[in-house]
Scaffold this motif. Structure first.
Motif, PDB file in Angstrom:
ATOM      1  N   PHE A  10      -6.118   7.670  -0.750  1.00 52.57           N
ATOM      2  CA  PHE A  10      -6.644   6.321  -0.932  1.00 52.57           C
ATOM      3  C   PHE A  10      -7.047   6.179  -2.382  1.00 52.57           C
ATOM      4  CE2 PHE A  10      -7.631   6.815   3.666  1.00 52.57           C
ATOM      5  CZ  PHE A  10      -6.875   5.742   4.116  1.00 52.57           C
ATOM      6  N   GLN A  27      -9.341   4.593  -5.066  1.00 53.31           N
ATOM      7  CA  GLN A  27     -10.640   3.931  -5.079  1.00 53.31           C
ATOM      8  C   GLN A  27     -11.187   3.953  -6.505  1.00 53.31           C
ATOM      9  OE1 GLN A  27     -12.019   1.535  -3.537  1.00 53.31           O
ATOM     10  NE2 GLN A  27     -12.186   2.608  -1.596  1.00 53.31           N
ATOM     11  N   ILE A  57      -7.137  12.487   1.049  1.00 53.45           N
ATOM     12  CA  ILE A  57      -7.830  12.623   2.337  1.00 53.45           C
ATOM     13  C   ILE A  57      -7.097  13.611   3.247  1.00 53.45           C
ATOM     14  CG2 ILE A  57      -8.690  11.402   4.371  1.00 53.45           C
ATOM     15  CD1 ILE A  57     -10.185  10.873   1.704  1.00 53.45           C
ATOM     16  N   PRO A 113     -16.317  17.024   9.299  1.00 55.53           N
ATOM     17  CA  PRO A 113     -17.397  16.256   8.694  1.00 55.53           C
ATOM     18  C   PRO A 113     -17.050  14.771   8.583  1.00 55.53           C
ATOM     19  CG  PRO A 113     -16.771  18.128   7.302  1.00 55.53           C
ATOM     20  CD  PRO A 113     -15.797  18.075   8.421  1.00 55.53           C
ATOM     21  N   SER A 114     -18.086  13.941   8.480  1.00 50.33           N
ATOM     22  CA  SER A 114     -17.885  12.511   8.256  1.00 50.33           C
ATOM     23  C   SER A 114     -17.112  12.314   6.961  1.00 50.33           C
ATOM     24  CB  SER A 114     -19.256  11.830   8.188  1.00 50.33           C
ATOM     25  OG  SER A 114     -19.079  10.472   7.891  1.00 50.33           O
ATOM     26  N   GLY A 115     -16.109  11.473   7.002  1.00 45.22           N
ATOM     27  CA  GLY A 115     -15.308  11.206   5.805  1.00 45.22           C
ATOM     28  C   GLY A 115     -14.176  12.193   5.600  1.00 45.22           C
ATOM     29  N   LYS A 152     -10.694  12.025   9.995  1.00 41.69           N
ATOM     30  CA  LYS A 152     -10.351  12.074  11.425  1.00 41.69           C
ATOM     31  C   LYS A 152      -9.759  10.745  11.913  1.00 41.69           C
ATOM     32  CE  LYS A 152     -14.592  13.102  12.544  1.00 41.69           C
ATOM     33  NZ  LYS A 152     -15.170  13.007  11.171  1.00 41.69           N
ATOM     34  N   THR A 153     -10.426   9.656  11.551  1.00 46.23           N
ATOM     35  CA  THR A 153      -9.932   8.335  11.977  1.00 46.23           C
ATOM     36  C   THR A 153      -8.587   8.044  11.318  1.00 46.23           C
ATOM     37  OG1 THR A 153     -12.157   7.503  12.390  1.00 46.23           O
ATOM     38  CG2 THR A 153     -10.467   5.848  11.962  1.00 46.23           C
ATOM     39  N   GLU A 165     -14.131   9.179  18.852  1.00 45.88           N
ATOM     40  CA  GLU A 165     -15.531   9.241  19.296  1.00 45.88           C
ATOM     41  C   GLU A 165     -15.769   8.362  20.511  1.00 45.88           C
ATOM     42  OE1 GLU A 165     -18.617   9.529  16.368  1.00 45.88           O
ATOM     43  OE2 GLU A 165     -17.102   9.249  14.797  1.00 45.88           O
TER      44      GLU A 165
HETATM   45  N1  LIG Z   1      -8.626   1.758   3.531  1.00 45.24           N
HETATM   46  C1  LIG Z   1      -9.286   2.667   2.815  1.00 45.24           C
HETATM   47  N2  LIG Z   1      -9.423   2.529   1.469  1.00 45.24           N
HETATM   48  C2  LIG Z   1     -10.066   3.454   0.733  1.00 45.24           C
HETATM   49  N3  LIG Z   1     -10.632   4.578   1.251  1.00 45.24           N
HETATM   50  C3  LIG Z   1     -10.542   4.752   2.571  1.00 45.24           C
HETATM   51  C4  LIG Z   1      -9.872   3.832   3.429  1.00 45.24           C
HETATM   52  N4  LIG Z   1      -9.945   4.274   4.698  1.00 45.24           N
HETATM   53  C5  LIG Z   1     -10.628   5.442   4.647  1.00 45.24           C
HETATM   54  N5  LIG Z   1     -10.987   5.732   3.380  1.00 45.24           N
HETATM   55  C6  LIG Z   1     -11.739   6.923   2.937  1.00 45.24           C
HETATM   56  O1  LIG Z   1     -11.100   8.056   3.502  1.00 45.24           O
HETATM   57  C7  LIG Z   1     -12.071   9.006   3.947  1.00 45.24           C
HETATM   58  C8  LIG Z   1     -11.793   9.361   5.393  1.00 45.24           C
HETATM   59  O2  LIG Z   1     -12.109   8.276   6.233  1.00 45.24           O
HETATM   60  P1  LIG Z   1     -12.073   8.402   7.806  1.00 45.24           P
HETATM   61  O3  LIG Z   1     -12.506   7.105   8.364  1.00 45.24           O
HETATM   62  O4  LIG Z   1     -10.740   8.904   8.223  1.00 45.24           O
HETATM   63  O5  LIG Z   1     -13.165   9.546   8.057  1.00 45.24           O
HETATM   64  P2  LIG Z   1     -13.730  10.170   9.403  1.00 45.24           P
HETATM   65  O6  LIG Z   1     -13.462  11.630   9.370  1.00 45.24           O
HETATM   66  O7  LIG Z   1     -13.201   9.398  10.561  1.00 45.24           O
HETATM   67  O8  LIG Z   1     -15.294   9.954   9.256  1.00 45.24           O
HETATM   68  P3  LIG Z   1     -16.426   9.582  10.350  1.00 45.24           P
HETATM   69  O9  LIG Z   1     -16.744  10.856  11.071  1.00 45.24           O
HETATM   70  O10 LIG Z   1     -17.561   9.129   9.504  1.00 45.24           O
HETATM   71  O11 LIG Z   1     -15.876   8.501  11.237  1.00 45.24           O
HETATM   72  C9  LIG Z   1     -13.429   8.374   3.715  1.00 45.24           C
HETATM   73  O12 LIG Z   1     -14.002   8.977   2.564  1.00 45.24           O
HETATM   74  C10 LIG Z   1     -13.133   6.916   3.463  1.00 45.24           C
HETATM   75  O13 LIG Z   1     -14.012   6.370   2.524  1.00 45.24           O
END
Ligand SMILES: Nc1ncnc2c1ncn2[C@@H]1O[C@H](COP(=O)(O)OP(=O)(O)OP(=O)(O)O)[C@@H](O)[C@H]1O
Ligand SMILES: [Mg+2]
Length: 223
Positions: free
Chosen positions: A14, A16, A23, A42-44, A47-48, A170
């Motif tokens: 991504f 930014q 990622i 971990p968060s971020g 996973k999503t 989740e």
């Molecule tokens: N559309 C986007 N544009 C820029 N950065 C993004 C975008 N989508 C996700 N990110 C970044 O990618 C990283 C991973 O995001 P993601 O939502 O996959 O994390 P996650 O593991 O699901 O976290 P959580 O446990 O908090 O849900 C994050 O740092 C987020 O800021």
């Protein structure tokens, strides 16, 4: 046996503020038919993002995705939508049920979209709602159900078109710990009963360990 889901060397960046965030960094994984895998990290950590790529809702920057042995990159939009509709089911942290429909109608909806007749869809909805213990709540609308019950309706809905793979982000994350544990085990048992494979994101390591497999996402890969 053909894996139900296979990811090979997936990269996702991504941009930014002029800076590239790596990622997913050459991530690979494979899930067999009927296999229930938990995904922690971990968060971020992505996973999503990973679930969206596996669910054919987002494209990776590099790497390949196969669903049921079919390479997604070769598919057009219509074929991709068809593959998603026929093979995949989704459960979100917040259930996203339709508020004006009853529990039964919510579980019927994806079946009607897929072209199933109304009576057959209603029968299947009642069967699935019985599996998640909601036979006595068929006519309730989401606002008339508890949080755990709403999440169980969402689980029944995800299974309505007999998906080969359920992707869950989740699914019990907004429930209190006790309800979360009971809905999670019901989810796992229902998956086993229907034979669907699953990739389930959870922050609860105890629940994660109760799955067939525990996958950990770190630094853009499964470790
Ligand atoms: N559309 C986007 N544009 C820029 N950065 C993004 C975008 N989508 C996700 N990110 C970044 O990618 C990283 C991973 O995001 P993601 O939502 O996959 O994390 P996650 O593991 O699901 O976290 P959580 O446990 O908090 O849900 C994050 O740092 C987020 O800021
Ligand atoms: Mg997330």
């Amino acid at each position: 046996m053909t894996p139900i889901l296979q990811l090979a060397n997936i990269r996702k960046d991504f941009a930014q503020g002029g800076q590239a965030l790596h990622i997913l960094n050459g991530l690979s994984l494979s899930i067999g038919p009927g296999e229930v895998a938990a995904l922690v990290g971990p968060s971020g950590s992505g996973k999503t993002t990973l679930l969206q790529i596996a669910g054919l809702l987002a494209q990776p920057d590099a790497g390949q995705v196969w669903v049921h042995g079919r390479a997604s990159e070769k598919l057009g939009d219509a074929e991709r939508t068809k593959l998603r509709r026929e093979k995949l089911g989704f459960v979100y942290q917040f259930h996203h049920l339709l508020p004006e429909l009853s529990a039964e109608e919510n579980v019927m909806m994806p079946q009607l979209i897929a072209g199933r007749a109304k009576a057959a869809a209603a029968n299947e909805a009642r069967r699935l709602l019985a599996l998640v213990g909601l036979s006595a709540r068929l006519a309730h609308r989401p606002a008339e159900l508890s949080g755990g019950e709403q999440q169980r309706v969402a689980i029944a809905r995800a299974l309505a078109n007999r998906p080969a793979l359920v992707l869950a982000d989740e699914p019990t994350g907004n429930l209190d710990p006790e309800t979360s544990a009971s809905v999670f085990s019901m989810f796992r048992d229902t998956l086993r009963e229907t034979g669907a494979a699953a990739l389930i994101v959870t922050h609860n390591h105890e629940l994660a360990r109760s799955c067939d497999r525990l996958l950990r996402l770190e630094h853009g890969r499964i470790v």
